[in-house]
Scaffold this motif. Structure first.
Motif, short mmCIF file in Angstrom:
data_model
loop_
_atom_site.label_atom_id
_atom_site.label_comp_id
_atom_site.label_asym_id
_atom_site.label_seq_id
_atom_site.Cartn_x
_atom_site.Cartn_y
_atom_site.Cartn_z
N GLU A 180 24.19 15.42 -21.69
CA GLU A 180 25.56 14.93 -21.69
C GLU A 180 25.93 14.21 -22.98
N SER A 181 25.00 14.14 -23.93
CA SER A 181 25.23 13.31 -25.10
C SER A 181 26.20 13.96 -26.09
N LYS A 182 26.91 13.11 -26.80
CA LYS A 182 27.79 13.56 -27.87
C LYS A 182 26.98 14.17 -29.00
N VAL A 183 25.75 13.68 -29.16
CA VAL A 183 24.90 14.18 -30.23
C VAL A 183 24.58 15.66 -30.02
N LEU A 184 24.16 16.03 -28.80
CA LEU A 184 23.82 17.43 -28.54
C LEU A 184 25.04 18.32 -28.73
N ALA A 185 26.19 17.87 -28.27
CA ALA A 185 27.42 18.65 -28.44
C ALA A 185 27.73 18.84 -29.92
N LEU A 186 27.56 17.78 -30.72
CA LEU A 186 27.82 17.87 -32.15
C LEU A 186 26.82 18.79 -32.83
N LEU A 187 25.55 18.70 -32.44
CA LEU A 187 24.52 19.52 -33.06
C LEU A 187 24.74 21.00 -32.77
N LYS A 188 25.26 21.30 -31.60
CA LYS A 188 25.54 22.70 -31.27
C LYS A 188 26.76 23.21 -32.02
N ASP A 189 27.59 22.29 -32.47
CA ASP A 189 28.85 22.65 -33.12
C ASP A 189 28.68 22.89 -34.61
N ILE A 190 27.75 22.19 -35.26
CA ILE A 190 27.57 22.35 -36.69
C ILE A 190 26.79 23.62 -36.99
N THR A 191 26.89 24.10 -38.21
CA THR A 191 26.25 25.38 -38.54
C THR A 191 25.00 25.26 -39.39
N ILE A 192 24.63 24.06 -39.84
CA ILE A 192 23.37 23.93 -40.56
C ILE A 192 22.22 24.08 -39.56
N PRO A 193 21.07 24.55 -40.01
CA PRO A 193 19.93 24.68 -39.09
C PRO A 193 19.49 23.33 -38.53
N VAL A 194 19.17 23.31 -37.24
CA VAL A 194 18.73 22.09 -36.56
C VAL A 194 17.46 22.40 -35.79
N MET A 195 16.48 21.51 -35.90
CA MET A 195 15.21 21.68 -35.20
C MET A 195 14.88 20.39 -34.45
N PHE A 196 14.68 20.49 -33.13
CA PHE A 196 14.24 19.35 -32.34
C PHE A 196 12.72 19.24 -32.41
N ILE A 197 12.23 18.01 -32.41
CA ILE A 197 10.78 17.79 -32.41
C ILE A 197 10.41 16.88 -31.24
N ASN A 198 9.23 17.16 -30.66
CA ASN A 198 8.65 16.34 -29.58
C ASN A 198 9.38 16.47 -28.25
N TRP A 199 10.28 17.42 -28.10
CA TRP A 199 10.96 17.64 -26.82
C TRP A 199 11.00 19.12 -26.53
N VAL A 200 10.68 19.49 -25.30
CA VAL A 200 10.90 20.85 -24.81
C VAL A 200 12.21 20.82 -24.04
N ILE A 201 13.21 21.52 -24.54
CA ILE A 201 14.54 21.49 -23.94
C ILE A 201 14.85 22.85 -23.34
N ASP A 202 15.21 22.86 -22.09
CA ASP A 202 15.50 24.10 -21.37
C ASP A 202 16.89 24.59 -21.76
N ASP A 203 17.01 25.10 -22.97
CA ASP A 203 18.29 25.56 -23.49
C ASP A 203 18.02 26.65 -24.52
N PRO A 204 18.48 27.89 -24.29
CA PRO A 204 18.18 28.99 -25.21
C PRO A 204 18.82 28.83 -26.58
N ASP A 205 19.79 27.92 -26.72
CA ASP A 205 20.48 27.73 -27.99
C ASP A 205 19.87 26.62 -28.84
N VAL A 206 18.76 26.06 -28.39
CA VAL A 206 18.14 24.94 -29.09
C VAL A 206 16.76 25.34 -29.61
N SER A 207 16.50 25.08 -30.89
CA SER A 207 15.18 25.33 -31.48
C SER A 207 14.36 24.04 -31.41
#
Length: 377
Positions: free
Chosen positions: A158-185
């Motif tokens: 529900e965070s504004k951060v995740l919404a913003l990260l999905k909206d920007i076009t630069i590459p984004v990589m999460f570390i130390n979390w397994v997120i059940d979302d096919p759009d998240v690396s």
């Protein structure tokens, strides 16, 4: 200037170019606020999604930056300043403490070879601070971002951060979390497997009264707890909710808070655990060890302890701590290498990449084998 309906170029790209021209024709000054989303929707007769895509592109390219709750502002960048910044952003909970220096070192080693610099931000586990860090990094026109999310299980979705990260076009990589979302690396340790490994080891040492102390509002904590439960089930050990001590991630670095959870377990008398599995080494050593000793008990003679992360603290403790390994440096390096693959790729946005690493257990002196004679008895 207006949107050309007959032009095959997507409307958001047309709008982006119009806004860039507008900055020059209206002689915008750095820091000057640009029209709001609603104003752009009305002026150009386009959808909100079109406006947001255009603004996201402009943020990515460094022409504008956003201030949470205030709007978007012109950065002062001109049309011919569209080269790479050779900067990548890194946001972690901490920078100089615990497992984070090796992670950051792994990232920096890869960045250095690519002739990039890293810009660091620390959220301290707070989502508001995390959002501010992100907005500041985007103002620096970073070419990519590595981020360890702040907050709990529901907060991330529900965070504004995740919404913003999905909206920007630069590459984004999460570390130390397994997120059940096919759009998240992401690149992460297998927390569930780590929890299983720790509990399985204690069971093999003859323990059946095994407690789990973990943050129950935090994705890695939840996953490690699920591994604990899986091991109990697989080895036919009854689950006892009294031995299940969930806490909040926001107080996890408070030794007194962890100590209180441990003392509640030790006050169970004859039903107290003979072994404890902690979410991380920090909690085990700074809260767990102290609370156990305050009860007049010894480690491992009376209570066995297993941590998680195989931190430097584990090896130098007065009773060296058995711990599930966390490939800290490697996770930083692998995440950075994947990020740079995306930064240097050409054409459409590359597919998401998800890497999960299975941990191993590092044996030390904090576990007593109940099924073997104890030399100290």
């Amino acid at each position: 200037m207006k949107i050309d309906e007959s032009n095959p170029t997507p409307k958001y790209l047309q709008l982006k170019e119009i806004i860039k021209q507008y900055f020059e024709s209206e002689q915008y000054k750095p820091g000057q606020k640009i029209p709001s989303e609603n104003e752009l929707i009305t002026q150009f007769n386009v959808s909100r999604n079109t406006v947001r895509q255009a603004l996201s592109e402009l943020v990515n390219e460094g022409f504008i930056y956003k201030k949470h709750g205030s709007g978007s502002f012109f950065s002062g960048k001109t049309q011919d300043e569209t080269t790479q910044s050779f900067l990548i952003g890194v946001i972690t909970s901490f920078i100089s403490y615990y497992i984070y220096p090796p992670i950051i070192q792994g990232i920096d080693d890869v960045a250095h070879k690519k002739h990039y610099n890293i810009v660091l931000g620390s959220s301290r586990g707070d989502q508001e601070k995390e959002l501010i860090c992100l907005e500041q990094l985007l103002q620096k026109d970073i070419d990519g971002l590595l981020i360890e999310p702040a907050g709990g299980f529901q907060d991330i979705r529900e965070s504004k951060v995740l919404a913003l990260l999905k909206d920007i076009t630069i590459p984004v990589m999460f570390i130390n979390w397994v997120i059940d979302d096919p759009d998240v690396s992401f690149v992460s340790i297998n927390d569930r497997e780590g929890g299983f490994t720790a509990t399985e080891y204690l069971i093999a040492a003859g323990h059946q009264r095994i407690a789990c102390i973990y943050p129950n509002d935090h994705v890695p904590g939840i996953q490690r707890h699920l591994g604990y439960r899986k091991a109990l089930e697989q080895f036919h050990i009854p689950y006892d909710p009294q031995l299940d001590k969930g806490g909040t991630i926001f107080r996890w670095n408070e030794a007194e808070y962890i100590g209180r959870l441990v003392k509640e377990l030790l006050m169970l008398g004859d039903k107290k655990p003979t072994a404890m599995f902690f979410f991380n080494d920090s909690a085990a050593l700074q809260g767990g060890y102290q609370a156990i000793r305050e009860f007049g008990l010894k480690i491992p003679q009376d209570i066995s302890v297993v941590g998680f992360d195989d931190s430097e603290l584990a090896a130098v403790a007065d009773v060296p701590l058995t711990s599930v390994s966390h490939p800290k440096y490697q996770i930083g390096r692998w995440a950075a290498e994947i990020l740079f693959e995306d930064i240097t790729s050409r054409g459409p946005k590359p597919p998401t990449k998800q890497m999960v690493i299975n941990p191993i257990l590092v044996e030390r002196d904090s576990v007593r084998f109940l099924n073997m004679p104890d030399e100290n008895d």
